[in-house]
Design an enzyme around this catalytic site. Sequence first.
Site, PDB file in Angstrom:
ATOM      1  N   ASP A 183      -7.231 -37.136  35.717  1.00 57.58           N
ATOM      2  CA  ASP A 183      -7.411 -37.296  37.148  1.00 57.58           C
ATOM      3  C   ASP A 183      -8.060 -36.002  37.646  1.00 57.58           C
ATOM      4  O   ASP A 183      -8.063 -34.983  36.942  1.00 57.58           O
ATOM      5  CB  ASP A 183      -6.059 -37.531  37.808  1.00 57.58           C
ATOM      6  CG  ASP A 183      -6.133 -37.532  39.321  1.00 57.58           C
ATOM      7  OD1 ASP A 183      -6.932 -38.306  39.876  1.00 57.58           O
ATOM      8  OD2 ASP A 183      -5.409 -36.726  39.940  1.00 57.58           O
ATOM      9  N   ASP A 224      -8.248 -34.644  41.569  1.00 59.68           N
ATOM     10  CA  ASP A 224      -7.554 -33.965  42.669  1.00 59.68           C
ATOM     11  C   ASP A 224      -6.076 -33.781  42.339  1.00 59.68           C
ATOM     12  O   ASP A 224      -5.369 -34.752  42.066  1.00 59.68           O
ATOM     13  CB  ASP A 224      -7.699 -34.770  43.969  1.00 59.68           C
ATOM     14  CG  ASP A 224      -9.139 -34.872  44.422  1.00 59.68           C
ATOM     15  OD1 ASP A 224      -9.639 -33.902  44.999  1.00 59.68           O
ATOM     16  OD2 ASP A 224      -9.764 -35.919  44.170  1.00 59.68           O
TER      17      ASP A 224
END
Length: 224
Positions: free
Chosen positions: A19, A21
């Site tokens: 991922d 953020d």
Amino acid sequence: MSSPTSPVFGKKYSAFLFDMDGTLLNSIAAAERVWSRWAERHGLDVATFLPTMHGKRGVDTIRQLGLPGVDPVAEAAQVTQDEIDDVTGVIPIPGAIDFVKNLPAERWAIVTSSPIKLAKVRMAAAGLPEPKFIVTAEDVSRGKPSPECYLLGAKRVGFDPTECLVFEDVAAGVLAGEAAGSDVMVITTTHTHPLETSHPGINGYHGIVAATDENGNLYLTDNR
């Protein structure tokens, strides 16, 4: 916090799926500035709303609210543009830049709920290298916690998702990784409240080393 005895450490993986953020970079301040203004315009309680928008596509966040007279697609597009225009304070997660730079380019990917333009702006702001493979909001029909994004990420790096280690920071992403059949490592750097999970976690990448075996497989060692 994980330890050197965690089953993730020392286990061989074909690829790592990250991922973005909260996992490779910290964009919380910028994202919450933009989303706070949006929530205020729509009469929402900002403090209650903000924890619900992390880790998911903007259009899914807005659609799930069911606000009358609100076009989720149009609203999400405006929020995205506002986020592109505001990257002040976007910084890398400690140790993340060196960690990914040391990975073989064909063995890792970013799998993010952000649209591609926003992802590129935030990576540039944080000084992160762009990966060879990336999955963004535009690439899937269903966002996290659906596993669609991680299934596609595994496909793009050319391996079965069960051979991949997913790096995540929020519940929606953890559920997506689990549903894809991958092992999950939780990045806790930006957490203000503990994430209830059975998966191992690390507070940044300092002291976490990714090594490669003779077949090109990746494995983690904990040198903290």
